[in-house]
Design an enzyme around this catalytic site. Sequence first.
Site, PDB file in Angstrom:
ATOM      1  N   ASP A  70       3.270  -0.307  -3.857  1.00  0.00           N
ATOM      2  CA  ASP A  70       3.129  -0.056  -2.716  1.00  0.00           C
ATOM      3  C   ASP A  70       2.715   1.452  -2.466  1.00  0.00           C
ATOM      4  O   ASP A  70       3.773   2.213  -2.765  1.00  0.00           O
ATOM      5  CB  ASP A  70       4.212  -0.601  -1.610  1.00  0.00           C
ATOM      6  CG  ASP A  70       3.982  -0.378  -0.386  1.00  0.00           C
ATOM      7  OD1 ASP A  70       2.905  -1.023   0.073  1.00  0.00           O
ATOM      8  OD2 ASP A  70       4.755   0.132   0.216  1.00  0.00           O
ATOM      9  N   THR A 103      -1.833   2.024   3.071  1.00  0.00           N
ATOM     10  CA  THR A 103      -1.125   3.121   2.790  1.00  0.00           C
ATOM     11  C   THR A 103      -1.878   3.749   1.540  1.00  0.00           C
ATOM     12  O   THR A 103      -2.181   5.028   1.532  1.00  0.00           O
ATOM     13  CB  THR A 103       0.214   3.272   2.430  1.00  0.00           C
ATOM     14  OG1 THR A 103       0.438   1.937   1.680  1.00  0.00           O
ATOM     15  CG2 THR A 103       0.986   2.627   3.990  1.00  0.00           C
ATOM     16  N   THR A 104      -2.044   3.224   0.411  1.00  0.00           N
ATOM     17  CA  THR A 104      -2.745   3.661  -0.565  1.00  0.00           C
ATOM     18  C   THR A 104      -4.074   4.123  -0.410  1.00  0.00           C
ATOM     19  O   THR A 104      -4.771   5.000  -0.782  1.00  0.00           O
ATOM     20  CB  THR A 104      -2.598   2.631  -1.858  1.00  0.00           C
ATOM     21  OG1 THR A 104      -1.491   1.752  -1.722  1.00  0.00           O
ATOM     22  CG2 THR A 104      -3.142   3.394  -3.137  1.00  0.00           C
ATOM     23  N   ASP A 400       4.319  -5.811   4.352  1.00  0.00           N
ATOM     24  CA  ASP A 400       2.931  -5.630   4.679  1.00  0.00           C
ATOM     25  C   ASP A 400       2.534  -7.011   5.230  1.00  0.00           C
ATOM     26  O   ASP A 400       1.447  -6.770   6.095  1.00  0.00           O
ATOM     27  CB  ASP A 400       2.004  -5.332   3.317  1.00  0.00           C
ATOM     28  CG  ASP A 400       2.372  -3.940   2.723  1.00  0.00           C
ATOM     29  OD1 ASP A 400       3.520  -3.164   3.196  1.00  0.00           O
ATOM     30  OD2 ASP A 400       1.922  -3.590   1.799  1.00  0.00           O
TER      31      ASP A 400
END
Length: 553
Positions: A70, A103-104, A400
């Site tokens: 994550d 987010t990545t 998520d």
Amino acid sequence: MSTLIPAKTSSGQQVFILKEGSSETKGRDAQKNNIFAAKLIAEIVKSSLGPRGMDKMLVDSMGDVTITNDGATILKEIDVQHPAAKMVVEISKTTDNEVGDGTTSAVVLAGALLENAEELINKDVHPTTIVDGYLKAEDKALEILKEIAVKVKPEDRRTLEQVAETSMQTKLVSDLGKELASVVVEGLSLVAEKNEDGTSKVDIDNVKVEKKAGGSSSDTKLIKGIILDKEVVHPGMPKRIEAAKIALVLSPLEIEKTEFSAEIRINTPSQMKGFLDQENAMLSSMVEKIEASGANVVICQKGIDDVAQSLLAKKGILAVRRAKESDMTRLSKATGARTVTNLDDLSSRDLGFAKLVEERKIEQDKWVFIEGCKNPKAVTILVRGGSQRVVDEAERSLHDAIMVVKDVLEEPAIVAGGGAPEAEVASRLREYAAKLPGREQLAVLKFADSLESIPLTLAENAGMDIIDVQVELRAKHSQGKTWYGVNARSGKVGDMMEEKVIEPLAVKEEIIRAASEATSMVLRVDDILASGKSAAPAGPPPGGMGGMGGMGM
Ligand code: ADP
Ligand code: MG
């Protein structure tokens, strides 16, 4: 900042206004420096993007190990010092807070935007021009996304589940995705409050995730109520009560100690007895007040005296003590109970309702389950799994998944995944760029290239040939095949909508917004003033990055 800019007087005399040990990096050096640091952050998380992404093993200064995939977690755990790198870490945090997923991607996109900006800077395009071009491209990209997004019905459970599955596919618990997805969707559907326009409002605080290592991951389930990680206080109390009427008490069921130290002199046994009788009478009156209200379950935020415990047990009332404040609030929301501080105020109207209150043994611990609440707008997901690490990562994936389902419930529109929307937006941005005059055009083209970094990184992580993928994607999108993207599972370029790899529109929007914002911030800086570390009396190496300390990883 405590430092000031060094200057020369009109007579040419140098005046030092910076503190000793401070440093300044200006112009292109400063930009290069910042871009380099920010790009490095993107490099770190890049290999974890997508379903074929790798995990990172993070060891903190205490030696604790986290294994995760994550982006937000990775960046939270590593200790970044460079200010520009910090800006990039920030976007993963904002994205996490705003939409919970992506987010990545946001960090990878920011890295690509900066890398491409650097190429333009090297060709003497002014950073301000790049920033302006990027802003135009961002607006246009968001417009295109809205255009291509597909509206969905929030009642459409299957679609919501597919969105949850897509987000979990990229995580450790990937094979479990299907089961967990239905748990998440069912939980959120209970908690969601419908607005008139068909959208819903979801308060994530009403979905609590409790985890306990042990059992198998498929034992993870939805509790339509709340779990307290406490046991029933007295062995003589019932362990299971149906049709529970619940009193929530904030004050202790004890005789409170005096604030100051008092001394009581007792000279005779009868005095002693009188004293204890009085104490017991007070406790007994507390218990009677509870009984009089009709409650058969008491949850107390403070302690419960032994005597009160056995009195409650005699009356068949189940009691839990020292419940967390946050749990009291959620219990109150879920069961409809009103919390009371003064037992004199407790009446039947303050009681909450649940179909079942039961103490159950989970591994070594005894937990109290409060289920079938009157107001089912508070639910708990109990996560199980082989080891602590598994449940930790499952919890992160659930976070998520919960967030993406919430995103779709609140803004019911989806796009496909696998980098399809990015490729489509890139293709349309190139057409748009051709109509722009001047150098901004170059920046818009670079923005389009940067968006392609998402499907290309997915392809790279899946071991595909990125040149082939790039060529094929561009060809498909120029033929109007909007949802062609990288199918990381089969290793082919294909229609991701058909593959049911779908994501919330809100996430894709946030990725673009967050990445562009961070990029502009980094590009606008042309001067870094760093005060020296107070601990280090010696100045920084000449021309070096003084107090910036490089990357602390
Ligand atoms: P992020 O932190 O950005 O969400 P993830 O590691 O979760 O990063 O990866 C998300 C990306 O993976 C998204 O672009 C999503 O579309 C893509 N993705 C998910 N499942 C698949 C799949 N089966 N094939 C290709 N890409 C996928
Ligand atoms: Mg994700």
